[in-house]
Design a protein around this motif. Sequence first.
Motif, mmCIF file in Angstrom:
data_model
loop_
_atom_site.group_PDB
_atom_site.id
_atom_site.type_symbol
_atom_site.label_atom_id
_atom_site.label_comp_id
_atom_site.label_asym_id
_atom_site.label_seq_id
_atom_site.Cartn_x
_atom_site.Cartn_y
_atom_site.Cartn_z
ATOM 1 N N ASP A 467 0.902 -1.110 -0.092
ATOM 2 C CA ASP A 467 0.041 0.023 0.020
ATOM 3 C C ASP A 467 0.824 1.232 0.153
ATOM 4 O OD1 ASP A 467 0.998 0.388 2.690
ATOM 5 O OD2 ASP A 467 -1.021 -0.028 3.559
ATOM 6 N N GLY A 468 0.399 2.442 -0.004
ATOM 7 C CA GLY A 468 1.029 3.720 -0.030
ATOM 8 C C GLY A 468 1.842 3.826 1.007
ATOM 9 N N ALA A 469 1.833 3.314 2.206
ATOM 10 C CA ALA A 469 2.728 3.231 3.399
ATOM 11 C C ALA A 469 3.719 2.044 3.480
ATOM 12 C CB ALA A 469 1.811 3.232 4.799
ATOM 13 N N ASP A 470 3.897 1.420 2.344
ATOM 14 C CA ASP A 470 4.718 0.493 1.920
ATOM 15 C C ASP A 470 4.393 -0.800 2.829
ATOM 16 O OD1 ASP A 470 6.730 -0.001 0.005
ATOM 17 O OD2 ASP A 470 8.230 0.206 1.224
ATOM 18 N N GLN A 471 3.123 -0.951 3.141
ATOM 19 C CA GLN A 471 3.132 -2.137 4.206
ATOM 20 C C GLN A 471 2.552 -3.253 3.244
ATOM 21 O OE1 GLN A 471 3.140 -2.575 7.520
ATOM 22 N NE2 GLN A 471 4.238 -0.453 7.284
ATOM 23 N N LEU A 472 2.913 -4.621 3.468
ATOM 24 C CA LEU A 472 2.723 -5.678 2.269
ATOM 25 C C LEU A 472 1.227 -5.869 2.498
ATOM 26 C CD1 LEU A 472 3.632 -7.687 0.698
ATOM 27 C CD2 LEU A 472 3.951 -9.350 2.373
ATOM 28 N N ILE A 473 0.539 -6.115 1.490
ATOM 29 C CA ILE A 473 -0.815 -6.364 1.479
ATOM 30 C C ILE A 473 -1.082 -7.911 1.119
ATOM 31 C CG2 ILE A 473 -3.253 -5.579 0.496
ATOM 32 C CD1 ILE A 473 -1.947 -3.537 2.275
ATOM 33 N N GLN A 474 -0.510 -8.239 0.073
ATOM 34 C CA GLN A 474 -0.832 -9.686 -0.393
ATOM 35 C C GLN A 474 0.701 -10.189 -1.090
ATOM 36 O OE1 GLN A 474 -2.939 -12.091 -0.150
ATOM 37 N NE2 GLN A 474 -4.781 -11.401 0.546
ATOM 38 N N ALA A 475 0.784 -11.296 -1.193
ATOM 39 C CA ALA A 475 1.878 -12.138 -1.805
ATOM 40 C C ALA A 475 1.721 -13.474 -2.382
ATOM 41 C CB ALA A 475 2.865 -12.241 -0.467
ATOM 42 N N TRP A 476 2.326 -13.668 -3.510
ATOM 43 C CA TRP A 476 2.055 -14.978 -4.101
ATOM 44 C C TRP A 476 3.663 -15.370 -4.559
ATOM 45 C CZ3 TRP A 476 -0.598 -10.434 -5.267
ATOM 46 C CH2 TRP A 476 -2.164 -10.866 -4.885
ATOM 47 N N SER A 477 3.961 -16.487 -4.548
ATOM 48 C CA SER A 477 5.298 -17.092 -4.703
ATOM 49 C C SER A 477 5.041 -18.586 -5.657
ATOM 50 C CB SER A 477 5.861 -17.398 -3.303
ATOM 51 O OG SER A 477 7.057 -18.055 -3.863
ATOM 52 N N SER A 478 5.974 -18.712 -6.410
ATOM 53 C CA SER A 478 5.999 -19.986 -7.168
ATOM 54 C C SER A 478 6.317 -21.226 -6.254
ATOM 55 C CB SER A 478 6.859 -19.943 -8.260
ATOM 56 O OG SER A 478 8.249 -19.661 -7.968
ATOM 57 N N GLU A 479 6.868 -21.037 -5.081
ATOM 58 C CA GLU A 479 7.416 -21.601 -4.166
ATOM 59 C C GLU A 479 6.459 -21.785 -2.934
ATOM 60 O OE1 GLU A 479 11.654 -21.518 -3.481
ATOM 61 O OE2 GLU A 479 12.172 -21.975 -5.455
ATOM 62 N N LYS A 480 6.132 -23.102 -2.287
ATOM 63 C CA LYS A 480 5.076 -23.121 -1.322
ATOM 64 C C LYS A 480 5.923 -22.211 -0.012
ATOM 65 C CE LYS A 480 2.039 -25.924 1.028
ATOM 66 N NZ LYS A 480 1.005 -25.454 0.718
ATOM 67 N N ASN A 481 5.289 -21.496 0.738
ATOM 68 C CA ASN A 481 5.630 -20.869 2.059
ATOM 69 C C ASN A 481 4.514 -20.653 2.598
ATOM 70 O OD1 ASN A 481 5.360 -18.031 1.579
ATOM 71 N ND2 ASN A 481 6.649 -18.315 -0.038
ATOM 72 N N ASP A 482 4.619 -20.056 3.978
ATOM 73 C CA ASP A 482 3.252 -19.944 4.848
ATOM 74 C C ASP A 482 3.104 -18.289 4.602
ATOM 75 O OD1 ASP A 482 3.759 -22.277 5.861
ATOM 76 O OD2 ASP A 482 4.736 -21.717 7.514
ATOM 77 N N GLU A 483 3.989 -17.433 3.961
ATOM 78 C CA GLU A 483 3.495 -16.225 3.846
ATOM 79 C C GLU A 483 3.055 -15.652 2.506
ATOM 80 O OE1 GLU A 483 4.149 -13.846 6.315
ATOM 81 O OE2 GLU A 483 4.844 -15.623 7.473
ATOM 82 N N SER A 484 2.856 -16.816 1.726
ATOM 83 C CA SER A 484 2.374 -16.339 0.293
ATOM 84 C C SER A 484 1.337 -17.482 -0.233
ATOM 85 C CB SER A 484 3.557 -16.285 -0.671
ATOM 86 O OG SER A 484 4.436 -15.461 -0.341
ATOM 87 N N THR A 485 0.667 -17.064 -1.250
ATOM 88 C CA THR A 485 -0.430 -17.938 -2.053
ATOM 89 C C THR A 485 0.447 -18.618 -2.999
ATOM 90 O OG1 THR A 485 -2.149 -16.666 -1.268
ATOM 91 C CG2 THR A 485 -2.370 -18.045 -3.167
ATOM 92 N N LEU A 486 0.343 -19.921 -3.433
ATOM 93 C CA LEU A 486 1.129 -20.522 -4.359
ATOM 94 C C LEU A 486 0.504 -20.203 -5.901
ATOM 95 C CD1 LEU A 486 3.492 -22.532 -4.756
ATOM 96 C CD2 LEU A 486 1.617 -24.519 -4.804
ATOM 97 N N PHE A 487 1.442 -19.942 -6.746
ATOM 98 C CA PHE A 487 1.009 -19.876 -8.018
ATOM 99 C C PHE A 487 2.081 -20.402 -9.077
ATOM 100 C CE2 PHE A 487 3.899 -16.368 -8.492
ATOM 101 C CZ PHE A 487 3.837 -15.865 -9.950
ATOM 102 N N LYS A 488 1.627 -20.659 -10.127
ATOM 103 C CA LYS A 488 2.664 -21.181 -11.003
ATOM 104 C C LYS A 488 2.869 -20.287 -12.318
ATOM 105 C CE LYS A 488 3.994 -24.836 -8.959
ATOM 106 N NZ LYS A 488 5.459 -24.778 -8.321
ATOM 107 N N PRO A 489 3.855 -19.611 -12.346
ATOM 108 C CA PRO A 489 4.070 -18.920 -13.687
ATOM 109 C C PRO A 489 4.431 -19.659 -14.920
ATOM 110 C CG PRO A 489 5.865 -18.529 -12.286
ATOM 111 C CD PRO A 489 5.109 -19.469 -11.569
#
Length: 712
Positions: A467-489
Amino acid sequence: NENTVYVTNTGFYKSIDGGKTFDTRFRVPHGDNHDVWINPDDPQIMINSNDGGANVTLNGGKTWSPQTNQPTPEFYRVSVDHQWPYNLYAGQQDNSAIGIPSRRGRVLHPKQAWKSVGGGESADVAVDPSNPDIVYATTYSGIITRVNQKTGERRDVGAYPHYTEGTETRQLKYRWQWNFPIRVSQHDPQVIYHTSNFVHRSTDEGQSWEVISPDLTRDIDAYQAIPGGPVQHDGTGVEVYSTVFSFEESPHEKETLWAGSDDGRIHITRDGGSSWTEVTPKGMIPTEATINNIRPSSHAPGRAFVAAMHYRMGDFKPYILKTEDFGATWDFLSQDTGIPSDHFVRCVAEDPDRKDLLYAGTEFGLYFSIDGGELWEPLQKNLPHVPITDMEVHQGDLVLSTQGRGFWIMDDLSVLHQIDQVDVAAKAHLFTPQDAYRTNLPAYQAQINFLARHIDTSSATEIHIYDGADQLIQAWSSEKNDESTLFKPDTGMNTLKWDLRHKKPTMVKDLVMMDMSYPGVGPKVAPGSYRVVVNMGEDEYQSLLQVKRDPRWDVSDNDLQANQDLALQVRNLITQSQEELLNLRSINEQLKSVLKHSEDVLSPELKKALKEVNKENADLQDMIFQDQIETSQDEINFRRKFTNHIIRLYRVIISQHDRPTAGELERWEDVQDEYQPFAEAYQEFVQEKLPKMLEEMQKEQIPVIYTKGGKP
C-alpha cells in the motif's frame, strides 16, 4: 426408412409416406428451424437446430432437451450505455431485443438479468446518453419504439407506419431494411437519427421527423419487386434493398455525419445534412458491396474506418478501408495483411485509448492491429470461431456481439494498449494494471499481467502488493511458503487476479462454527495507489495499480479508508487470539506427551504441577472458544464466546462499503474489553507459570524428546 421425411421450416414436420402428407409437427423448444441430424444407427435420436440454439431428442421427437443450457443468441449489432457498469443491448434473431448488464450480481442464470427494451428481433438499439432509462429500438417496417425503462412507458415513434412485408419495394415511400440503424446524438440527446434510403432526424425524441438527405443509395429498380418466387414470395422486410445500412455521427463535430448503403455507396455531410458528398472509394470495393460498418475515429476528426462485405455474391474477401481526410482519399487495410483472404469482415473499431489499435470482427473470429491496419493478428483466445457481427470499445473493454454465441467481453485491454512498451531484450515485462474498483459486484478484480521470456525454476517468482505506506498487502510465490499464496508462472503471458483483499485472519483449522459465521476472506482495500512488485531471481519489476471506489456510491474514499482501518484492527485481533489459541493447543499436546512418556520418572509433585498447568491451559482456551461444539448446529445449544463474537463483528464490518457505524465502533470497544481478561491470563500463563514449570522439569531432568518406549 426412405419414406420417413423431415422438413425444417418455421415449424418442424415429419412425413411417413414419402412426403405425400405431413401429419406430425414436432413441439421443439424454439421456432424457425434450420437443420436436423438423424442418428444413422438409431433414428429415434435426432438433433434439431433453430433460431434459439440446438436441442436433442432420444425418443423420436416426443420430448427435447432444453436450450437454457447454451449461450446461442444470434445478435445483429451491439450498443452500450454510459452507466457503470454499463449495459449491452441488441436485437436477437427470432427473439426480443434485450439489455443485459456487462457485470451482474449473484444471479443463477444470465436470463435473470435480461430486460426487454422494445423494438423487435432485428433491432438496432440506441440509448439516451443523458438518461439511460430512455431506449430507442428498431425493427422491420420502419418501426421504432421509445421505452422508458423506469416507468414502463412505451411509444411507437416511427417516421411513417407502413408495412414493408409483402409490398414491392418500389412502392414504398421509404425503404427500411430489416436491421436499419438508429442513433442518439452524442452532442445533443434530443436529436435522434435513423435511416431508410434517406437519413431521418428528429429533434423532439421521435415525435416528428425530417428527411435531411437525398436518396443515398443506387436505387436499383431491378431488385425492388416482392422477393422470392416463382413458387413462393418471401417479403418479410429482410430483403428490402438499396437502403442506408450503416450510419454514424462524428464524435468531434455534430454536423459531420457518415452514411453507407447496402449497395456500395458512402456519403458524408459536414453541415448537418444540408449538403452531402459521395466519398465511395473507386475500385477498392465491389460496386454493390454492403457498407456494413462505418467507424469515425475518436483520435482525429477526418479519420474513419469502413468494413464492407460482398459474400452474398460469393466474394468472401475482407474489405477494410481507412480515410484520414473525410473520405477524399482511402487506404485499403486488408489485402495480404494477416486476415485470411476468405474471412470477410463485418465490423471494425479503433480503440479510443490508443490510436492505431484496431479490432476487426470477421465471419470466423477476431483480429487486431497495433499499427493502424498494416498488420493484423488473431485475437481469438477462448472466443468461439463464430461471426462477429458488431463491436464497441467501451470503458476499457472490447464488447462483441456474435451470431450464434451471444455477447462476449474482453475485459482488460491494458496489455494491448502497452504492447509497444515491451523491451524485446528484457527477461520479463510487468504491464501497468488497468484501474480496479472496490465494488460489491463479484466480477471486478485487479488483473496483474506480466510477460516472462523464461521461467527460472532454480529461484522463486514472487509477486507482492504494497500500500501507500509500504505495508505488504498480499503475496504470491511459485514456491510454497507460509507467507504467500502458491501460483505457477509460465513462459509467455501470465495473468494473476487479485480480489482487492488484504490477507485473511489466521484461524485454527478445526474450529467448528456455523456456516454463517466466518467468511474466510480478508478485508477489502481502500481506494488508493498500490505498488505491484514482481521478483524473478535477481530481477525486479514494479508498477502502480490504482484502486477506485464504485462510481455509483455516495461514500467517500475517507469512508472506505475508515472501514478498512477498522476491519484490519478486528482482523489483527482475530489473528492474535487464534495464534494464542494455537500456541495453547501446542503446549497442551506437548504436556500430554510428557505425562504419557515420563510418568514413571516424574515426581508426584511435578506430575501434579503438570496436570494443573494443563488444566489451566484448557481453562484459558475455554475463555475464548466454546470447545463443546462438535457440529455446526451445536452453536445454538452452547453459550457463544469471544471467538464467535469477534468473527460476527468482523463479518459485519467487511460486508460494508461505508464508514463504520456507531454500533460497530461501540461493539469493537466491547469486544476488546471482553478479550482483555483472557489476554492478561494468557500473558501470565506463558510468561510466569509456564517458565516456572519448565524450570522444575529441568531440575528433574525430564526430557522433551522421546523415542519408542519412552527413552530420551
